[in-house]
Design a protein around this motif. Sequence first.
Motif, short mmCIF file in Angstrom:
data_model
loop_
_atom_site.label_atom_id
_atom_site.label_comp_id
_atom_site.label_asym_id
_atom_site.label_seq_id
_atom_site.Cartn_x
_atom_site.Cartn_y
_atom_site.Cartn_z
N GLN A 255 0.84 -1.20 0.00
CA GLN A 255 0.00 0.00 0.00
C GLN A 255 0.87 1.25 0.00
OE1 GLN A 255 -2.84 0.07 3.24
NE2 GLN A 255 -3.53 -2.02 2.87
N ARG A 256 0.40 2.27 -0.70
CA ARG A 256 1.07 3.56 -0.72
C ARG A 256 0.43 4.48 0.31
NH1 ARG A 256 6.05 4.19 -2.85
NH2 ARG A 256 6.11 4.15 -5.14
N THR A 257 1.23 5.31 0.92
CA THR A 257 0.71 6.31 1.85
C THR A 257 0.59 7.65 1.12
OG1 THR A 257 2.89 7.12 2.58
CG2 THR A 257 2.00 5.16 3.68
N GLY A 258 0.21 8.67 1.85
CA GLY A 258 0.21 10.01 1.29
C GLY A 258 1.63 10.54 1.23
N PRO A 259 1.81 11.82 0.86
CA PRO A 259 3.15 12.40 0.73
C PRO A 259 3.79 12.68 2.09
CG PRO A 259 1.49 14.07 0.31
CD PRO A 259 0.75 12.77 0.46
N VAL A 260 4.65 11.80 2.50
CA VAL A 260 5.29 11.93 3.82
C VAL A 260 6.72 11.42 3.70
CG1 VAL A 260 4.45 9.66 4.53
CG2 VAL A 260 5.04 11.35 6.26
N SER A 261 7.64 12.03 4.44
CA SER A 261 9.04 11.63 4.36
C SER A 261 9.28 10.28 5.02
CB SER A 261 9.92 12.70 5.03
OG SER A 261 9.77 12.65 6.44
N HIS A 262 10.48 9.77 4.82
CA HIS A 262 10.86 8.46 5.34
C HIS A 262 10.67 8.38 6.86
CE1 HIS A 262 13.09 4.66 5.30
NE2 HIS A 262 13.79 5.11 6.32
N VAL A 263 11.21 9.33 7.57
CA VAL A 263 11.15 9.32 9.03
C VAL A 263 9.76 9.65 9.56
CG1 VAL A 263 11.96 10.48 11.13
CG2 VAL A 263 13.60 9.76 9.39
N PHE A 264 9.09 10.60 8.91
CA PHE A 264 7.82 11.07 9.46
C PHE A 264 6.70 10.04 9.33
CE2 PHE A 264 4.30 14.07 10.21
CZ PHE A 264 4.83 14.75 11.30
N MET A 265 6.95 8.94 8.60
CA MET A 265 5.97 7.86 8.59
C MET A 265 5.67 7.39 10.01
SD MET A 265 7.15 5.38 5.45
CE MET A 265 5.55 4.58 5.32
N LEU A 266 6.66 7.51 10.89
CA LEU A 266 6.51 7.05 12.26
C LEU A 266 5.60 7.93 13.10
CD1 LEU A 266 10.28 6.29 12.81
CD2 LEU A 266 8.46 4.57 12.90
N TYR A 267 5.33 9.13 12.62
CA TYR A 267 4.58 10.10 13.41
C TYR A 267 3.30 10.58 12.72
CZ TYR A 267 9.38 10.21 15.09
OH TYR A 267 10.62 9.85 15.53
N ASP A 268 3.14 10.26 11.44
CA ASP A 268 1.99 10.73 10.69
C ASP A 268 0.73 9.95 11.07
OD1 ASP A 268 1.24 12.41 8.05
OD2 ASP A 268 0.20 10.48 8.00
N ARG A 269 -0.30 10.66 11.47
CA ARG A 269 -1.53 10.03 11.94
C ARG A 269 -2.16 9.13 10.88
NH1 ARG A 269 -5.92 14.15 13.95
NH2 ARG A 269 -4.12 14.69 15.24
N ARG A 270 -2.17 9.58 9.64
CA ARG A 270 -2.81 8.79 8.58
C ARG A 270 -2.05 7.51 8.28
NH1 ARG A 270 -2.76 13.79 4.61
NH2 ARG A 270 -0.77 13.86 5.70
N VAL A 271 -0.72 7.58 8.32
CA VAL A 271 0.09 6.38 8.07
C VAL A 271 -0.13 5.36 9.19
CG1 VAL A 271 2.44 5.48 7.90
CG2 VAL A 271 1.83 7.63 6.76
N ILE A 272 -0.14 5.83 10.42
CA ILE A 272 -0.34 4.92 11.55
C ILE A 272 -1.73 4.28 11.49
CG2 ILE A 272 -0.45 4.75 14.07
CD1 ILE A 272 1.57 7.06 14.19
N ARG A 273 -2.74 5.07 11.12
CA ARG A 273 -4.09 4.52 10.98
C ARG A 273 -4.13 3.47 9.88
NH1 ARG A 273 -7.80 10.02 11.23
NH2 ARG A 273 -7.79 10.27 13.52
N GLN A 274 -3.39 3.71 8.80
CA GLN A 274 -3.35 2.76 7.69
C GLN A 274 -2.78 1.42 8.15
OE1 GLN A 274 -1.75 4.83 4.29
NE2 GLN A 274 -1.87 3.04 2.97
#
Length: 293
Positions: A255-274
Amino acid sequence: MKTLVFLLLAALCAAIVLFACATYLIFWYETANGSDREELDRLSNGHAVAWTLRGFATALAGQCVIIATYAAGLVPRLWLPRPSDDASPHPVFLVHGLYHNPSAWLRVSRVLAREGLSRQYTFGYLSFGRNFDEVATRAKERFLKMMERHPGQRAVVVGHSLGGLVLRTFLADEDTARHIAVAVTLGTPHNGSRLASIAPGRLAKDITPDGAAIRRLNEESRPADIPCLSLSSPVDNMVLPNAALRIGVPGWEQQRTGPVSHVFMLYDRRVIRQALAFIREALAPVGTGGDKA
């Protein structure tokens, strides 16, 4: 003294900005001159530049969060959640990426705990003075020791970046794979990263596209017979080319996430929900209160 503090802060801010600029300039050059540009245009509905700038902004934020929280990774037992009486029996095993430490999971840990997944364990390792095989071996030992505390249960395993490669060695080994209920990787360079060739340390050299760890993983990987998810950002600034984020192992969902950097995947609310949505679904057949058949 105030002048010295100001100069140190200014130097730190400049380093953060220069690092983000350098990695995203390389990202844009790679993407604009490669096959990944077409996919980025499609995912962004023609706003590739805007998505790249959003990635750059999150890279700045991510580096600031790392600096502010890194010390917490030295004592994870102080912030890991205490299992509640109704906590899921599925233990959670978290493996961070290169040059980071267990503080990477501060945000993810809290979200998982709210879902009842509060029996959490982190694996930390030094990024210098050892190779990938040494890290993976120590991680397996720690994982199996954790599972001794939870006989008859199966674990949720989550890895960021190089941590995802470590988890792939778990899946390739029957001794560890039989204890896993669901696996999730975030921003993992499944086929290596060219940037690793200029990164310091033996561990980084192992995860170049032709590095020893990548070659071995691709040779030993077998089709996943448990739910496995690979989450990746189309504007990841640390895994180049972006296509290296794709895993070619049967049985994995990508699955692809939205536009977020490598590190910020750990803190992005949408990525964590995914990631959480996938974990919920994987555990749903028997609920998070029982073992997955």
